[in-house]
Motif scaffolding. Structure first.
Motif, short mmCIF file in Angstrom:
data_model
loop_
_atom_site.label_atom_id
_atom_site.label_comp_id
_atom_site.label_asym_id
_atom_site.label_seq_id
_atom_site.Cartn_x
_atom_site.Cartn_y
_atom_site.Cartn_z
N TYR A 1 -0.83 6.27 5.81
CA TYR A 1 -0.68 5.85 4.41
C TYR A 1 -1.98 5.34 3.78
O TYR A 1 -2.06 5.19 2.56
CB TYR A 1 0.40 4.77 4.29
CG TYR A 1 0.10 3.51 5.07
CD1 TYR A 1 -0.63 2.46 4.49
CD2 TYR A 1 0.55 3.34 6.37
CE1 TYR A 1 -0.90 1.30 5.20
CE2 TYR A 1 0.29 2.19 7.09
CZ TYR A 1 -0.43 1.16 6.51
OH TYR A 1 -0.70 0.02 7.22
N ALA A 2 -3.00 5.03 4.61
CA ALA A 2 -4.24 4.46 4.07
C ALA A 2 -5.45 5.28 4.48
O ALA A 2 -5.38 6.11 5.39
CB ALA A 2 -4.40 3.01 4.55
N ASN A 3 -6.56 5.03 3.80
CA ASN A 3 -7.81 5.73 4.07
C ASN A 3 -8.72 4.96 5.03
O ASN A 3 -9.64 5.54 5.61
CB ASN A 3 -8.58 5.99 2.78
CG ASN A 3 -7.77 6.77 1.77
OD1 ASN A 3 -7.03 6.18 0.99
ND2 ASN A 3 -7.88 8.08 1.80
N ARG B 1 0.75 4.32 -2.61
CA ARG B 1 0.52 5.70 -2.14
C ARG B 1 1.58 6.64 -2.69
O ARG B 1 1.29 7.81 -2.99
CB ARG B 1 0.50 5.74 -0.62
CG ARG B 1 0.41 7.13 -0.01
CD ARG B 1 -0.86 7.87 -0.44
NE ARG B 1 -2.04 7.36 0.23
CZ ARG B 1 -3.20 7.15 -0.38
NH1 ARG B 1 -3.36 7.40 -1.67
NH2 ARG B 1 -4.24 6.69 0.29
N SER B 2 2.80 6.16 -2.86
CA SER B 2 3.88 7.02 -3.37
C SER B 2 3.64 7.44 -4.80
O SER B 2 4.19 8.44 -5.27
CB SER B 2 5.23 6.30 -3.25
OG SER B 2 5.32 5.22 -4.18
N ASP C 1 0.32 7.80 -6.09
CA ASP C 1 -0.94 8.54 -6.19
C ASP C 1 -1.44 8.86 -4.80
O ASP C 1 -1.72 7.96 -4.00
CB ASP C 1 -1.99 7.71 -6.95
CG ASP C 1 -3.21 8.52 -7.35
OD1 ASP C 1 -3.92 8.98 -6.44
OD2 ASP C 1 -3.46 8.67 -8.55
N LYS C 2 -1.58 10.14 -4.50
CA LYS C 2 -1.99 10.55 -3.16
C LYS C 2 -3.50 10.47 -2.94
O LYS C 2 -3.97 10.58 -1.81
CB LYS C 2 -1.53 12.00 -2.89
CG LYS C 2 -2.19 13.05 -3.77
CD LYS C 2 -1.67 14.44 -3.45
CE LYS C 2 -2.31 15.51 -4.34
NZ LYS C 2 -3.76 15.62 -4.10
N ASP C 3 -4.26 10.25 -4.01
CA ASP C 3 -5.72 10.28 -3.91
C ASP C 3 -6.39 8.92 -3.96
O ASP C 3 -7.55 8.79 -3.56
CB ASP C 3 -6.32 11.15 -5.03
CG ASP C 3 -5.96 12.62 -4.87
OD1 ASP C 3 -5.94 13.09 -3.72
OD2 ASP C 3 -5.69 13.29 -5.88
N LEU D 1 0.82 -1.21 0.00
CA LEU D 1 0.00 0.00 0.00
C LEU D 1 0.86 1.26 0.00
O LEU D 1 0.54 2.23 -0.69
CB LEU D 1 -0.94 -0.01 1.21
CG LEU D 1 -1.99 -1.13 1.24
CD1 LEU D 1 -2.79 -1.06 2.54
CD2 LEU D 1 -2.93 -1.04 0.04
N VAL D 2 1.93 1.25 0.77
CA VAL D 2 2.82 2.42 0.82
C VAL D 2 3.42 2.70 -0.55
O VAL D 2 3.55 3.86 -0.98
CB VAL D 2 3.92 2.21 1.88
CG1 VAL D 2 5.02 3.26 1.74
CG2 VAL D 2 3.34 2.24 3.29
N LEU E 1 -6.99 3.68 -0.25
CA LEU E 1 -6.23 2.50 0.14
C LEU E 1 -6.79 1.95 1.45
O LEU E 1 -7.14 2.71 2.36
CB LEU E 1 -4.75 2.83 0.33
CG LEU E 1 -4.00 3.38 -0.88
CD1 LEU E 1 -2.55 3.66 -0.51
CD2 LEU E 1 -4.07 2.41 -2.06
#
Length: 305
Positions: A237-239, A206-207, A209-211, A202-203, A214
């Motif tokens: 790092y996650a939503n 995330r690197s 795409d910030k949107d 996931l990290v 996750l």
């Protein structure tokens, strides 16, 4: 003329409400611009539509899991997402398959990573379902094959959203790069979310795409407990999180939500459990029966349950 100017201005009710709506939209836009976050306008004005339905391996209660037949049903039943578990073949193709082996859901045996795509797609991925669930059996399921992620994207395009799970990414170096390359090729960034038991996976995404939404997957063998420190770490790092429903309760849900994270329990298939999740205030649910869950939401909204 001066008498007319001195008379009170008459404002129609329609004009009054329209003016206030424009002011509300303007204020919301300012807040969004200042915060720098993407804002979900439908959730603002239609909060009851905020509970997300994830078709678990497609509508897998009615059709063989992780096949195009199952995903078609999930889309037809208006699931918000179709969930796709990803494994990788010997020749580097991403395919929809939950297990590491093909033993349970095909007429073959062996590990996915030891088979080429041609070998994998020569297998029957549907007859097992007909044998196990005769009430939902269909003759055409016997012709179902294990689909690639590319074939799934080609079949549905932007007509649905995809909950993509990187399964065992430590066994498939570069899996995330292949996944994201396909997402970009089909222009589906706004149509995907990614979940994994692997923080590292996931990290990495995330690197790039910030949107993209996750979800950190969690599994409990006993009653679920989660520390504030862990929630803070995941929030970096996650939503949100995905967690096995049978180990959580209302207090767990409230703690997760109070930390600012979303919570999508899995796999919720019985009506009483569906009602519980809604009443607890979860943000989404993974279910094999997306039509049933949507019915439960509608019944609760109408006070029928």
């Amino acid at each position: 003329m001066f008498k007319k100017l001195l008379q009170p201005l008459r404002i129609t009710r329609l004009y009054f409400y329209a003016l206030h709506l424009m002011l509300l939209l303007a204020l919301t836009s300012v807040i969004v611009l200042l915060s720098g976050h993407r804002f979900d306008f439908p959730s603002l004005f239609f909060p009851k539509e905020g509970i997300v339905t994830v078709a678990h391996r497609g509508a897998s209660g009615y059709a063989p899991e992780c096949t195009l037949a199952s995903y078609r049903l999930g889309v037809r039943m208006k699931a918000d997402y179709i969930e796709i578990d990803l494994q990788e073949t010997k020749d580097g193709q991403l395919v929809a398959m939950h297990d590491k082996t093909v033993n349970r859901t095909t007429n073959g045996t062996g590990r996915v990573k030891n088979m080429t795509l041609a070998e994998l797609q020569s297998l029957d991925a549907g007859s097992w379902f007909n044998d196990k669930y005769p009430i939902y059996a269909r003759e055409e399921y016997a012709s179902e094959r294990v689909p690639t992620l590319r074939e799934i994207f080609e079949a549905f395009g932007k007509n649905t959203r995809y909950m993509l799970e990187t399964k065992d990414p430590e066994e498939y170096p570069g899996m995330e790069e292949k996944l994201w390359a396909l997402v970009e090729e089909f222009d589906l960034k706004a149509h995907v979310a990614v979940q994994s038991f692997s923080k590292e996976s996931l990290v990495k995404i995330r690197s790039w795409d910030k949107d993209v939404p996750l979800f950190q997957l969690l599994w409990y063998n006993r009653t679920a407990r989660i520390s504030q420190a862990m929630l803070t770490e995941i929030g970096g790092y996650a939503n949100g999180i995905g967690v096995n429903y049978l180990r959580i309760d209302e207090s767990y849900v409230h703690k997760v939500k109070a930390s600012g994270l979303l919570i999508y329990p899995y796999t919720v298939n019985y009506q009483v459990n569906m009602e519980n999740t809604v009443n607890w205030g979860v943000d989404g649910v993974h279910t094999d029966f997306p039509d049933r869950f949507r019915e439960v939401i509608a019944e609760l909204d109408n006070g029928e349950v």
